[in-house]
Design a protein around this motif. Sequence first.
Motif: not given
Length: 184
Positions: A63-71, A91-109
């Motif tokens: 998911y994070c790689q997809f966001l990087e490549d697209t958005f 975002q909504d609460n989809a598991p790939s959106h709400a995970s610790k990994y995704s949250s940490a990756w998006l922490a810059k925003m």
Amino acid sequence: MRVTLDGLDGWARGWISNGHRAPLRLRRQQGGGGVMVWAGIIKDELVGPFRVQDGLKMNSQTYCQFLEDTFFKQWYRKKSASFKKTMIFMQDNAPSHASKYSSAWLAKMTWPPSSPDLNPIENLWALLKREIYSEGKQYTSLNSVWEAVVASAQKVDHQQIKKLTDSMNGRLITVIEKGGYIGH
């Protein structure tokens, strides 16, 4: 959003005039497949839609790689620094959106807690699906359903998107007035 070849989650509804037969509906085992789509709403602009690669398992890392490549590469990086400071990523609460990994990756925003009831993208998905499946439309290939997504997204004008985002203040006020409860 997921769009399938056979319509909204296999449902078909509508009116049949007296004396007319119901239209023939294709029935495929497992629905015949579908296409995963990601899009965003920023003010009065639709960002995307972007198609998720067929067969891709959407976990936190993909998911994070997809966001990087697209958005991020195709839209966000072209924006001014002042715009980026005021933008909120929700975002909504989809598991790939709400995970610790995704949250940490998006922490810059800066982005608020997730609530599908408060996310205007959910209303956009409903709008697109009504157009994609109008008159009981079905599709014969994943590419044809993807083309329908793109065509439907192109029909959404800035006023429709602005209406979705402008409704946020009223929705937030309602949540506050109800002590955090969103009821229907």
